[in-house]
Design a protein around this motif. Sequence first.
Motif, PDB file in Angstrom:
ATOM      1  N   LEU B  27       0.812  -1.213   0.000  1.00 32.44           N
ATOM      2  CA  LEU B  27       0.000   0.000   0.000  1.00 32.44           C
ATOM      3  C   LEU B  27       0.844   1.262   0.000  1.00 32.44           C
ATOM      4  CD1 LEU B  27      -2.825  -1.093   2.420  1.00 32.44           C
ATOM      5  CD2 LEU B  27      -2.800  -1.088  -0.058  1.00 32.44           C
ATOM      6  N   VAL B 255     -16.479 -12.667  -1.322  1.00 30.22           N
ATOM      7  CA  VAL B 255     -16.313 -11.318  -1.849  1.00 30.22           C
ATOM      8  C   VAL B 255     -17.226 -11.096  -3.051  1.00 30.22           C
ATOM      9  CG1 VAL B 255     -14.651  -9.809  -2.979  1.00 30.22           C
ATOM     10  CG2 VAL B 255     -13.944 -11.189  -1.039  1.00 30.22           C
ATOM     11  N   THR B 270     -14.585  -5.022   2.034  1.00 33.81           N
ATOM     12  CA  THR B 270     -13.208  -5.049   1.545  1.00 33.81           C
ATOM     13  C   THR B 270     -13.112  -4.525   0.118  1.00 33.81           C
ATOM     14  OG1 THR B 270     -13.036  -7.069   2.816  1.00 33.81           O
ATOM     15  CG2 THR B 270     -11.164  -6.489   1.448  1.00 33.81           C
ATOM     16  N   VAL B 271     -14.010  -5.007  -0.747  1.00 31.07           N
ATOM     17  CA  VAL B 271     -13.960  -4.556  -2.139  1.00 31.07           C
ATOM     18  C   VAL B 271     -14.155  -3.041  -2.205  1.00 31.07           C
ATOM     19  CG1 VAL B 271     -15.043  -4.712  -4.394  1.00 31.07           C
ATOM     20  CG2 VAL B 271     -14.751  -6.749  -3.036  1.00 31.07           C
ATOM     21  N   ILE B 274     -11.032  -1.335  -1.066  1.00 26.74           N
ATOM     22  CA  ILE B 274      -9.931  -1.378  -2.028  1.00 26.74           C
ATOM     23  C   ILE B 274     -10.191  -0.395  -3.160  1.00 26.74           C
ATOM     24  CG2 ILE B 274      -8.781  -2.800  -3.755  1.00 26.74           C
ATOM     25  CD1 ILE B 274      -9.126  -5.189  -1.902  1.00 26.74           C
ATOM     26  N   LEU B 275     -11.427  -0.387  -3.676  1.00 21.95           N
ATOM     27  CA  LEU B 275     -11.725   0.491  -4.803  1.00 21.95           C
ATOM     28  C   LEU B 275     -11.645   1.959  -4.388  1.00 21.95           C
ATOM     29  CD1 LEU B 275     -14.552  -1.509  -6.569  1.00 21.95           C
ATOM     30  CD2 LEU B 275     -12.113  -1.448  -7.073  1.00 21.95           C
ATOM     31  N   ARG B 277      -9.601   2.972  -2.046  1.00 19.68           N
ATOM     32  CA  ARG B 277      -8.261   3.103  -1.474  1.00 19.68           C
ATOM     33  C   ARG B 277      -8.303   3.526  -0.011  1.00 19.68           C
ATOM     34  NH1 ARG B 277      -3.941   4.898  -5.778  1.00 19.68           N
ATOM     35  NH2 ARG B 277      -4.767   3.710  -7.514  1.00 19.68           N
ATOM     36  N   TYR B 279      -7.012   2.820   2.946  1.00 22.68           N
ATOM     37  CA  TYR B 279      -5.871   2.015   3.378  1.00 22.68           C
ATOM     38  C   TYR B 279      -6.039   1.267   4.699  1.00 22.68           C
ATOM     39  CZ  TYR B 279      -3.332   4.128  -0.461  1.00 22.68           C
ATOM     40  OH  TYR B 279      -2.945   4.514  -1.694  1.00 22.68           O
ATOM     41  N   ILE B 282      -8.257  -1.730   4.233  1.00 23.59           N
ATOM     42  CA  ILE B 282      -7.648  -2.784   3.411  1.00 23.59           C
ATOM     43  C   ILE B 282      -6.650  -3.584   4.232  1.00 23.59           C
ATOM     44  CG2 ILE B 282      -6.393  -3.322   1.291  1.00 23.59           C
ATOM     45  CD1 ILE B 282      -7.166  -0.620   0.206  1.00 23.59           C
ATOM     46  N   ILE B 286      -7.122  -7.609   4.968  1.00 25.06           N
ATOM     47  CA  ILE B 286      -6.235  -8.636   4.422  1.00 25.06           C
ATOM     48  C   ILE B 286      -5.592  -9.416   5.562  1.00 25.06           C
ATOM     49  CG2 ILE B 286      -4.146  -9.060   3.067  1.00 25.06           C
ATOM     50  CD1 ILE B 286      -5.001  -6.997   1.145  1.00 25.06           C
TER      51      ILE B 286
END
Lengths: 295, 313
Positions: B27, B255, B270-271, B274-275, B277, B279, B282, B286
């Motif tokens: 990241l 997901v 989560t998706v 991530i899209l 950003r 941080y 994410i 993970i």
Amino acid sequence: MADIPTSRPSAFHVLTGIFALPKGARLGAGPAIAALVLAIIVMASVCAPLYVPHDPLSMDAMSRLKPPSGEFWLGTDPFGRDIFSRVMTGGRVSLLIGVGAAVVSVAIGLAIGLVAGFFRTADGIIMRIMDSLMAIPAILLAIALVALNGPSLGSVIIAITIPEVPRVVRLVRSVVLTAREEPYVEAAIALGSSMPKILIQHLLPNTLAPLIVQGTYICASAILIEAILSFLGAGVSTEIPTWGNIMAEGRTYFQLKPGLIFWPGILLSLCILCINLLGDTARDLLDPRMKKREG
Amino acid sequence: MFGYILRRLLATIPVLLIVSVFVFLLLRLTPGDPAAILAGDAATPAQLERIRDSLGLNDPLHVQFLTWFGQMLQGDFGTSLISNTDVLDMVSDRLGPTVNIAVMTIIISVLLAVPMGVIAAWRHRSWIDFAVMSFSVLGFSVPVFVIGYILIQIFAIELRWVPVQGYKSPADGLGAFFSRAVLPSLTLATIYVALIARMTRASMLEVLGEDYIRTARAKGVRENVVLFRHALRNAAVPILTIIGTGFALLISGVVVTESVFNIPGIGRLTVDAILARDYPVIQAMILLTAGIYVMVNLLVDLSYSLFDPRIRY
């Protein structure tokens, strides 16, 4: 430097020898049909620009969401683009990503795996890193990589490759670990062959057959993951038609136009099915014991 | 036993440590500036710099990592850059739907796949074996979301048996929960069933060729006892292993499935993170999924001795 005199067979002979049928064995019609269907899909996708009736990118506000007709064989999408032309063209990029990801991950995994299997000092560290990578769900890692590196073709291939590499490494390493105990490798070491020579000439050929099988599986799973990435909005740029992108656009219009998801879905599934069947055939031909090495 | 568990738990520490270093570097070293996301488009360079300072983004990389890691060990996963809420709260809010659907999926999968595999091995090379194997090859070949849409088309749109999308917690009534959870669970179960049925069949085929199976049959033990008590128990270890390693597939499937069925679970979280950003979210997600994966596989390894008394830790 002394070398062991060897009459090495060519790579072609190694491969045809590996996949030669045992005496009296019969393959049956399944693999032949799978190969034929796959060949047709690949040819149809690669040659798509030569025969598709419409430009897959040209939008036409007048013909949005048309039902199938003589002009638009599978109807049109919400932007008035011909679904048939898009689906056939879309296969090119999807297949390219599949093959690309398989080749890249096999190449990287092979290099790391050879090192891990042969140099005991590097092994511990490399395998811990690989275990950690395997603990991260492939899809999450791939979306994160695309989201961070941008939606280019290369970045999608890399994003699909990285989660696959540990599996290849483990496979190559396990093959090398067995092979390095063989007398011919010990003899080569004793005679002072150079390290690259031992790795490439003596150990690498052992890994080829299992790698081809693994490569076909990676190819199939890469095509699937491309579709999933596009579906979640983290795939190749939406201007490029791929099976995944067409299905992703179909999400909003699913109730109006299920074909947007089903047609690319059917082609993609058929394609993956054939690749997997061919992979299974190759694996069974090679060595039934190979299944055990995969873990 | 406890020594073994302790050793295995200690062995997960380096794995999770490497995962966290990896996620952190992933990241921080890729283009994209959390401060710019937080500040919005209208921010002046000076404002941007202030935000970067307050987030600690101007510190050297190893200092940033240690700060983040230290906070994480104290249970502080940071606050979301987008919604400005505590990451741990966000995750625990969204955990329920995912866990409920995942548990239902595992139950459905095992109940379907194990008998399928056992029968396929029992009637080796019959039409039923062929059907099970075809299903399991097909299950691997169709993308999860296509399966989801096929089920929606049939059961929600054509037959109108269940709602198309959405989620209700079991607290709002079991009927409402099951009618919405059944399609997502079946969708997720497809690939899991394919995987487990295939492994059950392979493992059973091996065991059914053993001498003690012949002995059991010869002394007149009923066939279902032979299959389920003598053979299946001995075939259990590879099946359990595949349930554990297949858990990664389940996480990936969650997901996608949550997006198809509009379920507010951690997969969607989560998706979206991530899209956008986001941080901190994410990183936390993970690490969390990696931790769950490692723990599930530890539990699977421990469960071996339940089925196979020869295995002792």
